[in-house]
Write an enzyme that holds these catalytic residues in place. Structure first.
Site, PDB file in Angstrom:
ATOM      1  N   LYS A 161       0.849  -1.191   0.000  1.00  0.00           N
ATOM      2  CA  LYS A 161       0.000   0.000   0.000  1.00  0.00           C
ATOM      3  C   LYS A 161       0.888   1.247   0.000  1.00  0.00           C
ATOM      4  CE  LYS A 161      -1.652   2.761   3.108  1.00  0.00           C
ATOM      5  NZ  LYS A 161      -1.608   4.011   2.339  1.00  0.00           N
ATOM      6  N   GLU A 190       9.819   1.700  10.994  1.00  0.00           N
ATOM      7  CA  GLU A 190      10.803   2.787  10.847  1.00  0.00           C
ATOM      8  C   GLU A 190      10.026   4.082  11.031  1.00  0.00           C
ATOM      9  OE1 GLU A 190      13.968   2.566  10.550  1.00  0.00           O
ATOM     10  OE2 GLU A 190      14.110   0.418  10.126  1.00  0.00           O
ATOM     11  N   CYS A 230      13.269  11.671   7.155  1.00  0.00           N
ATOM     12  CA  CYS A 230      13.264  11.172   8.537  1.00  0.00           C
ATOM     13  C   CYS A 230      14.587  11.488   9.210  1.00  0.00           C
ATOM     14  CB  CYS A 230      12.982   9.685   8.548  1.00  0.00           C
ATOM     15  SG  CYS A 230      14.024   8.796   7.399  1.00  0.00           S
ATOM     16  N   GLU A 273       8.768  16.125  16.293  1.00  0.00           N
ATOM     17  CA  GLU A 273       9.089  16.072  14.867  1.00  0.00           C
ATOM     18  C   GLU A 273       8.173  17.037  14.100  1.00  0.00           C
ATOM     19  OE1 GLU A 273       8.167  12.515  12.531  1.00  0.00           O
ATOM     20  OE2 GLU A 273      10.198  12.607  11.725  1.00  0.00           O
TER      21      GLU A 273
END
Ligand code: NAD
Length: 499
Positions: A178, A253, A287, A388
């Site tokens: 996906k 992750e 990231c 973040e």
């Protein structure tokens, strides 16, 4: 520029291109200028059921294809990707927004991974060991597991699927994939090229749609025992909980809040270049982006003024223009989130040194552009130094020495990438030992990874697994220990002893 002419795309299940059972669609649009790139099936449980059934059936023959033959398919895929590199990169700069040289790097990473994992087809090493007993042979071998659910984000729309799908394939697993709803065209092209390279029907299936519907249906599906997800921490927690009842293998992750330390003996020219690249490359949407800079007090003022000067030189624009340094952010809600952190930083008392606003002049109003933003006088506990943001915003923190720098660098919930600029080998080695992160760079920024090394993070960045390198093989296979007793009599381990 009309790159696709708003084509309608389909899911790929059991080697057939098919609509969603519901017949509904969603659109992919460019964050650079709002262009519609295509319509995609808005899939749900029924589509995942079909894809999982196809992958389950295909597993029974794919696991028996000799691994070197599986590797040959990956080599062909690497070649096709190389041939298509420019077209894929152009598509990426339109669909995801990153500037063209970075888009080419994203595709190159997948090519590298295809060659690396193709080579694994002739390795996939296990071990042979001596036995405690006479006339007995011991070995361990890697076994494929079954159907892998692959759920990916939009920020590396070709590289991240390659980190997951290519090792899964070489290991003999099959896939239900996906892609992110912001980058479905690239996910579709990736799978098309795999099919062209000779991946048999059912071995890789793609189901488009949202996380709550398609993602969750994959994560909870009884025929999908392995889940690999790259995304936010919140999604990682939700996926872990949803997969728990079936004791699935889950690989995560997740986010980062990466820091670059600049010590008093650093090469400042190099540090400035490394910080600008790490903080504002991909508009800060990596990231591994450097969203914190930890500067020794003796270089703080000089560093900050040079960073501001460099940030202000960066040209915003569409990623396919050679003049552009920084492209758009992915969508409106990202733009709003990034701007909300500018407000949070101001309210917390940090000093906004540059940026801090949406850029809409010079024709940028059709896309989602945010000015490279630097905060100074940041306290390590402020939200802008802890959470973040995933945009072109970085927070500069002043420290007195290496100990404090390492403490501040480690003082977050994430542990993905870290970096230190110093000329002192002893301090560099202390940093290598003490920075709590899956990646440490010496005299370079926080971003950039090579496919033959493990990739991933400590603490809340993941759940202990690693992508890429040999480490990837550990996630996509299970070990089997095999004992062959050729003594012709019953020998009992730990009870009978060989002489
Ligand atoms: P996201 O978590 O919103 O989405 C990631 C994927 O998960 C998407 O395909 C989404 O549709 C799907 N998803 C969402 N909710 C789900 C659910 N409940 N069940 C199953 N699937 C679900 O993340 P994003 O905005 O696409 O990507 C940005 C995030 O990814 C950032 O936090 C970034 O740090 C992280 N990221 C991490 C790495 C890494 O290697 N550590 C690499 C790239 C991006």
């Amino acid at each position: 520029m009309a790159i696709l002419g708003a084509k309608t795309f389909q899911n790929y299940i059991a080697g057939e291109w098919v609509d969603a059972v519901s017949g509904e669609t969603f659109e992919s649009t460019s964050p650079a200028d709002g262009e519609t790139l295509g319509a995609f099936p808005k899939s749900a449980q029924a589509d995942v059921d079909r894809a999982a059934a196809a992958a389950k059936e295909a597993f029974e023959h794919w696991r028996l294809v000799p691994a070197p033959k599986r590797g040959e398919i990956l080599f062909r895929f690497a070649q096709l990707m190389t041939d298509e590199k420019e077209d894929l990169s152009q598509l990426m700069t339109h669909e995801m927004g990153k500037v063209l040289p970075e888009a080419r790097g994203d595709v190159q990473e997948a090519i590298d991974m295809a060659f690396y994992m193709g080579g694994e087809g002739r390795r996939l090493f296990g071990q042979t060991t001596p036995s405690e007993l006479r006339d007995k042979f011991n070995m361990s071998v890697r076994m494929p597991i079954g159907v892998v659910g692959v759920i990916t984000p939009w920020n590396f729309p070709i590289a991240i699927p390659s980190w997951k799908i290519l090792p899964a394939l070489i290991c003999g697993d099959t896939v239900v994939f996906k892609p992110a709803t912001d980058t479905p065209t690239l996910g579709e092209r990736f799978v098309e090229l795999l099919a062209d390279a000779g991946v048999p029907p059912g071995v890789v299936n793609v189901v488009h749609g949202g996380g709550g519907e398609v993602g969750n249906a994959i994560v909870t599906h009884p025929d999908v025992p392995v889940i690999t997800l790259t995304g936010s921490r919140e999604t990682g927690v939700a996926v872990t909980k949803a997969a728990a009842d079936r004791l699935k293998h889950v690989h995560l992750e997740l986010g980062g809040k990466n820091a670059i330390i600049v010590l008093d003996d650093a090469d400042l020219d190099l540090a400035v270049e490394g910080i600008v690249w790490s903080a504002f490359g991909t508009s800060g949407q990596r990231c591994t982006a450097a969203s914190r800079v930890i500067a020794h007090e003796s270089v703080y003022d000089q560093l900050v003024s040079r960073l501001v000067a460099e940030a202000e030189k960066l040209r915003l624009g569409v990623g396919w223009d050679d003049e552009t340094d920084v492209g758009p952010v992915i969508n409106r809600s990202a733009l709003e989130k990034i701007h909300s952190y500018t407000e949070i930083g101001r309210d917390e008392g940090a000093k906004l040194l540059t940026g801090g606003e949406v850029a809409s002049g010079n024709g940028l109003g059709k896309g989602f552009y945010y000015r490279p933003t630097i905060f100074g006088d940041v306290d390590p506990e402020m939200r802008i130094a802890q959470e973040e943001i995933f945009g072109p915003t970085t927070a500069v923190i002043k420290v007195r020495d290496l100990d404090e720098a390492i403490r501040v660098s480690n003082g977050i919930r994430y542990g993905l990438s870290s970096s230190i600029f110093t000329q002192d080998v002893n301090r560099a080695f202390r940093a290598m030992r003490d920075l709590k992160a899956g990646i440490t760079y010496i005299n370079a920024g926080t971003i950039g990874a090579e496919v033959h090394l493990p990739f991933g993070g400590t603490k809340d960045t993941g759940n202990g697994h690693r992508e890429a390198g040999q480490a990837a093989l550990d996630f996509f296979t299970e070990w089997k220990s095999i004992y062959v007793d050729y003594s012709g009599k019953l020998q009992k381990a730990q009870i009978d002893t060989a002489e």
